[in-house]
Design a protein around this motif. Structure first.
Motif, PDB file in Angstrom:
ATOM      1  N   UNK A 231      -5.846 -51.762  81.437  1.00 16.34           N
ATOM      2  CA  UNK A 231      -5.130 -51.937  80.201  1.00 16.34           C
ATOM      3  C   UNK A 231      -5.840 -51.397  78.965  1.00 16.34           C
ATOM      4  N   UNK A 232      -6.365 -50.263  79.426  1.00 13.08           N
ATOM      5  CA  UNK A 232      -7.301 -49.388  78.281  1.00 13.08           C
ATOM      6  C   UNK A 232      -6.896 -48.242  77.994  1.00 13.08           C
ATOM      7  N   UNK A 233      -5.817 -47.620  78.569  1.00 18.52           N
ATOM      8  CA  UNK A 233      -5.412 -46.210  78.470  1.00 18.52           C
ATOM      9  C   UNK A 233      -4.842 -46.116  76.891  1.00 18.52           C
ATOM     10  N   UNK A 234      -4.034 -46.774  76.417  1.00 13.32           N
ATOM     11  CA  UNK A 234      -3.476 -46.789  75.174  1.00 13.32           C
ATOM     12  C   UNK A 234      -4.349 -47.159  74.315  1.00 13.32           C
ATOM     13  N   UNK A 235      -5.383 -48.324  74.264  1.00 15.03           N
ATOM     14  CA  UNK A 235      -6.195 -48.360  73.365  1.00 15.03           C
ATOM     15  C   UNK A 235      -7.447 -47.318  73.340  1.00 15.03           C
ATOM     16  N   UNK A 236      -7.538 -46.608  74.351  1.00 16.22           N
ATOM     17  CA  UNK A 236      -8.560 -45.495  74.291  1.00 16.22           C
ATOM     18  C   UNK A 236      -7.832 -44.343  73.520  1.00 16.22           C
ATOM     19  N   UNK A 237      -6.700 -44.018  73.682  1.00 15.00           N
ATOM     20  CA  UNK A 237      -6.074 -43.066  73.185  1.00 15.00           C
ATOM     21  C   UNK A 237      -5.933 -43.254  71.487  1.00 15.00           C
ATOM     22  N   UNK A 238      -5.944 -44.465  71.264  1.00 14.77           N
ATOM     23  CA  UNK A 238      -5.838 -44.950  69.742  1.00 14.77           C
ATOM     24  C   UNK A 238      -7.039 -44.918  69.115  1.00 14.77           C
ATOM     25  N   UNK A 239      -7.960 -45.268  69.797  1.00 16.94           N
ATOM     26  CA  UNK A 239      -9.692 -45.058  69.550  1.00 16.94           C
ATOM     27  C   UNK A 239      -9.847 -43.749  69.048  1.00 16.94           C
ATOM     28  N   UNK A 240      -9.317 -42.979  70.107  1.00 14.24           N
ATOM     29  CA  UNK A 240      -9.346 -41.433  69.903  1.00 14.24           C
ATOM     30  C   UNK A 240      -9.014 -40.858  68.745  1.00 14.24           C
ATOM     31  N   UNK A 241      -7.706 -41.283  68.290  1.00 14.01           N
ATOM     32  CA  UNK A 241      -7.030 -40.814  67.122  1.00 14.01           C
ATOM     33  C   UNK A 241      -8.048 -41.443  65.824  1.00 14.01           C
ATOM     34  N   UNK A 242      -8.673 -42.551  66.036  1.00 14.16           N
ATOM     35  CA  UNK A 242      -9.528 -42.853  64.862  1.00 14.16           C
ATOM     36  C   UNK A 242     -10.377 -41.805  64.268  1.00 14.16           C
ATOM     37  N   UNK A 243     -10.773 -40.870  65.163  1.00  6.70           N
ATOM     38  CA  UNK A 243     -11.654 -39.683  64.497  1.00  6.70           C
ATOM     39  C   UNK A 243     -10.913 -38.994  63.780  1.00  6.70           C
ATOM     40  N   UNK A 244      -9.736 -38.212  64.157  1.00  5.23           N
ATOM     41  CA  UNK A 244      -8.804 -37.459  63.230  1.00  5.23           C
ATOM     42  C   UNK A 244      -8.337 -38.155  61.959  1.00  5.23           C
ATOM     43  N   UNK A 245      -7.926 -39.712  62.224  1.00  2.00           N
ATOM     44  CA  UNK A 245      -7.833 -40.308  61.049  1.00  2.00           C
ATOM     45  C   UNK A 245      -8.799 -40.130  59.817  1.00  2.00           C
ATOM     46  N   UNK A 246     -10.033 -40.419  60.321  1.00  3.70           N
ATOM     47  CA  UNK A 246     -11.308 -40.215  59.181  1.00  3.70           C
ATOM     48  C   UNK A 246     -11.547 -38.872  58.784  1.00  3.70           C
ATOM     49  N   UNK A 247     -11.584 -37.810  59.583  1.00  3.36           N
ATOM     50  CA  UNK A 247     -11.705 -36.633  59.427  1.00  3.36           C
ATOM     51  C   UNK A 247     -10.786 -36.099  58.478  1.00  3.36           C
ATOM     52  N   UNK A 248      -9.754 -36.081  58.966  1.00  3.39           N
ATOM     53  CA  UNK A 248      -8.441 -35.634  58.104  1.00  3.39           C
ATOM     54  C   UNK A 248      -7.860 -36.489  56.766  1.00  3.39           C
ATOM     55  N   UNK A 249      -8.498 -37.622  56.680  1.00  3.66           N
ATOM     56  CA  UNK A 249      -8.336 -38.351  55.464  1.00  3.66           C
ATOM     57  C   UNK A 249      -6.957 -38.909  55.598  1.00  3.66           C
ATOM     58  N   UNK A 250      -6.591 -39.658  56.562  1.00  2.43           N
ATOM     59  CA  UNK A 250      -5.338 -40.335  56.739  1.00  2.43           C
ATOM     60  C   UNK A 250      -5.454 -41.831  56.606  1.00  2.43           C
ATOM     61  N   UNK A 251      -4.469 -42.400  56.220  1.00  2.00           N
ATOM     62  CA  UNK A 251      -4.387 -43.845  56.162  1.00  2.00           C
ATOM     63  C   UNK A 251      -4.802 -44.718  57.422  1.00  2.00           C
ATOM     64  N   UNK A 252      -5.905 -45.430  57.158  1.00  2.00           N
ATOM     65  CA  UNK A 252      -6.548 -46.002  56.102  1.00  2.00           C
ATOM     66  C   UNK A 252      -7.817 -45.573  55.672  1.00  2.00           C
ATOM     67  N   UNK A 253      -8.340 -44.414  55.997  1.00  2.00           N
ATOM     68  CA  UNK A 253      -9.548 -43.779  55.656  1.00  2.00           C
ATOM     69  C   UNK A 253      -9.319 -42.767  54.856  1.00  2.00           C
ATOM     70  N   UNK A 254      -8.452 -42.669  54.200  1.00  2.00           N
ATOM     71  CA  UNK A 254      -8.046 -41.684  53.138  1.00  2.00           C
ATOM     72  C   UNK A 254      -8.773 -41.473  52.048  1.00  2.00           C
ATOM     73  N   UNK A 255      -9.543 -42.527  51.363  1.00  2.00           N
ATOM     74  CA  UNK A 255      -9.938 -42.773  49.984  1.00  2.00           C
ATOM     75  C   UNK A 255     -11.239 -41.867  49.723  1.00  2.00           C
TER      76      UNK A 255
END
Length: 696
Positions: A231-255
């Motif tokens: 049950x870790x494949x989708x959570x792993x993919x979403x965790x991976x996307x956390x990096x692009x969210x932060x680096x590319x300033x996307x919600x909720x890490x856009x501020x």
């Protein structure tokens, strides 16, 4: 010579330039400046030559043999597409820096981190595995922190935010050092999520290599299957996307990104428009196809790509609405960057949600290219406007177009591309994203993107009107009275942003000619049989395409027209008294203040509470009680020791001494007495033996 060395040198050259910068500075500052630009030029030429002459493949060398980990550069369409964007736009920004940063303090440090950034960014896009990529990923984060805080003396002219601005009691002003730390901390949140995902993948795949991850993803016992079983494949993919969210300033890490405008304009253009914030888009593009194949086996594609698309669409609208009321020109462009990256994420999300993966994929990458060109031009031109006006506030500018025709023309051309006006590059790439959303049946996402297009037209024309049109502000008039008249930038600054602006128009005019070949080229990334998803492009009818083009264009034009009527024909005066909607948008939806209240003030309050009620109220009191009890015990032990143990020992010693004195008297030293005593003893012993033992 092995041609693969050219690919390695693309990212090694700027890193070498960074290391040599202090040495060149010791020789002569002019040599340092020329060398800094020269290393970037070499990297750009190497990127172009590699794209033309080096065969596409993975060039690997052993790195950590005991773990089976290799290092390598991946020469494929995606990496070279991105590497050339990074290298050539970086070159123009470095040339601009020669004039723009002239006379500023800390230039050796500036050139060092600029080249170090470029080298790490190129490493990030050329690395053939997740581990090497992460080194580049963290490298650009470190350089971003240093360059945002370049003016570390925190002079008020380098701050962002209006003096006295507060939201929920939290100051909206940020100094360079504070902004740099904010960017570093917020992007680390996403980086931690990314690192967890990388090591989860490695734990099951035993490799970091992109191609090897794809090669085994379809096997029954593959890393993806094992993760899914737990049950870790989708959570792993979403965790991976956390990096692009932060680096590319996307919600909720856009501020963090709007406040990163404390850095020089050249830094904003390089890091926060053209390159670093695109790292998240690139990484999503690199691993998105891998996750598509992995998740498709377990019917989880829509969940992952839906998150990407919705975050992108929401962020695009969120940031655009904030740009519509911003007071500072660089903040308008910063919000715009966050918004446009939201468009790119929407496109990549739609790649997985639609029946045509490649259409969404190429739409996102084409917009990345378009945005890198026109936004770098806008940031560089804005840097010169800031220098001339000696203010970051647009209401203290105005009327600059008459004296700065080339700069104004550059901003107009780049601004029209940002709006998505026909014949400009932004028109084609933005429309491709909107059309894909509509044709993919994602009508809510399409509606959000369309509203964003309207707001984009509004804030772009608003920025141009307040800054360039109308009469000069009182601030500018005061400068002119003091002999500081607005004027054009020198050629080293003017040519880069003028060339980028014209390039944005050129990309738009030539789009019908190169879009097909470039799409085919990028599709070459998936030419191997490892990638099992449709790579062909299917389009809607000509009438539907025309209608969608017309709608997006009309919406952008209407937004721009409204702004024209408000800001081109009237002198703009910033008013602190705002209606509730304006105030809500101006205060950044209160998100920044809420984050500060919860994660900064809240944590500080929690730490103070823990100190007061736990540390002092419990642990200190408990420690004091235990200490007091131990002191009482030690005093009782002392009494026992002195009154019982010591006295007993002393008494034993005293009696022993008396006994020894008594026995000493028997020791006369006379031999005859010893003989008599010995004889008496023998007689007594014999008597005992005869009468006692014998009788028995």
């Amino acid at each position: 010579m092995d041609s693969s060395i050219l690919a390695w040198l693309i990212w090694i050259t700027p890193l070498a330039g960074a290391l040599l910068t202090p040495i060149f500075a010791k020789i002569h500052s002019r040599l340092r400046d020329i060398a800094a630009v020269g290393f970037t030029l070499v990297a750009a030429l190497l990127a172009a030559i590699t794209a033309l002459a080096v065969p596409a493949r993975d060039y690997m060398v052993n790195w950590i043999p005991s773990l089976g980990i290799t290092a390598g550069v991946l020469v494929d369409p995606l990496s070279l597409f991105m590497a050339n964007i990074v290298a050539w736009i970086s070159l123009l920004i470095m040339i601009y820096s020669v004039g723009y940063m002239k006379g500023e303090f800390g230039m050796t440090r500036y050139w060092f981190f600029m080249n170090l950034f470029i080298g790490n960014m190129l490493l990030l896009v050329l690395a053939d595995n997740l581990l090497m990529m992460f080194f580049g990923w963290e490298g650009v984060g470190l350089c971003s922190y240093a360059l945002i805080g370049h003016f570390y003396r925190d002079e008020p002219k380098h701050w962002v935010g209006s003096p006295g601005d507060k939201a929920l009691g939290v100051s909206e002003e940020y100094s360079p050092t504070k902004a740099g730390m904010k960017a570093f901390v917020m992007t680390r949140i996403g980086d931690i999520a990314l690192l967890i995902a990388i090591f989860l993948i490695f734990a099951f795949a035993r490799t970091f290599n992109y191609n090897q991850l794809v090669a085994h993803v379809g096997d029954s016992g593959s890393w993806a299957a094992n993760l899914a079983r737990l049950g870790l494949l989708l959570p792993t993919a979403l965790l991976f996307f956390g990096g692009p969210i932060g680096k590319s300033a996307q919600f909720p890490l856009q501020e963090w990104l709007p406040d990163a405008m404390t850095g020089p304009a050249s830094v904003s253009a390089l890091i926060h428009a053209a390159t670093m914030v695109k790292a998240g888009v690139f990484l999503t593009g690199r691993m998105g196809p891998v996750f598509f194949i992995a998740l498709s086996q377990f019917n989880q594609v829509s969940q992952f790509f839906g998150v990407i698309a919705w975050i992108g669409a929401f962020t695009a609208l969120l940031a655009a609405s904030q740009a519509a009321v911003a007071r500072e020109i660089k903040k308008v462009l910063a919000y715009s960057t966050v918004s446009q990256i939201g468009y790119m994420m929407l496109a990549l999300g739609m790649a997985g949600l639609s029946a045509n993966f490649l259409a969404g994929y190429t739409a996102g990458l084409f917009h990345l290219l378009s945005h890198a060109v026109f936004k770098a031009s806008l940031f560089l031109a804005a840097g010169w406007v800031l220098h001339v006006a000696e203010s970051r506030f647009m209401d203290e500018m105005g009327g600059l177009a008459k004296a700065m025709k080339f700069t104004s023309a550059s901003m107009l051309l780049a601004g029209l591309s940002l709006m998505g006006i026909p014949l400009f590059s932004g028109f084609w790439t933005k429309d491709a994203i909107l059309s894909l959303s509509f044709l993919g049946g994602q009508y809510i996402l399409y509606g959000l993107a369309l509203i964003t297009a309207f707001v984009t037209g509004f804030y772009t024309v608003r920025m141009l009107g307040i800054t360039l049109a109308g009469k000069p502000s009182k601030h500018v008039e005061d400068l002119m009275e003091g002999g500081k008249h607005p004027h054009e930038a020198g050629l080293t600054m003017l040519i880069p942003y003028l060339l980028l602006a014209v390039g944005s128009l050129g990309l738009g005019l030539a789009y019908p000619l190169y879009s097909g070949p470039l799409t085919t080229y990028i599709a070459g990334t998936f030419s191997t049989t490892l990638y099992k998803f449709p790579a062909g492009i299917s389009s809607a009818s000509g009438l539907t395409d025309l209608l969608l083009l017309s709608v997006s264009t009309v919406v952008a034009v209407v937004g721009g027209a409204i702004a024209y009527l408000i800001y081109f024909r009237k002198d703009y005066v910033f008013k602190t008294g705002m209606n509730p909607i304006q105030r809500f948008l101006y205060k950044r939806w209160y998100l920044d203040a809420i984050y500060y209240r919860v994660f900064v003030t809240g944590l500080l309050a929690a730490s103070r509470g823990l100190y007061r009620y736990v540390e002092q109220g419990i642990w200190n009191r408990l420690n004091n009680t235990i200490g007091r009890d131990i002191m009482d015990y030690s005093r009782a032990s002392d009494q026992l020791d002195t009154q019982v143990v010591d006295r007993a020992a002393n008494e034993v010693a005293s009696y022993g001494s008396r006994l020894s004195n008594l026995l000493r008297k028997l020791q006369s030293g006379v031999t005859e007495q010893y003989v008599i005593a010995f004889a008496i003893g023998i007689i007594l012993l014999l008597t005992y033996m005869l009468f006692v033992v014998g009788a028995t």
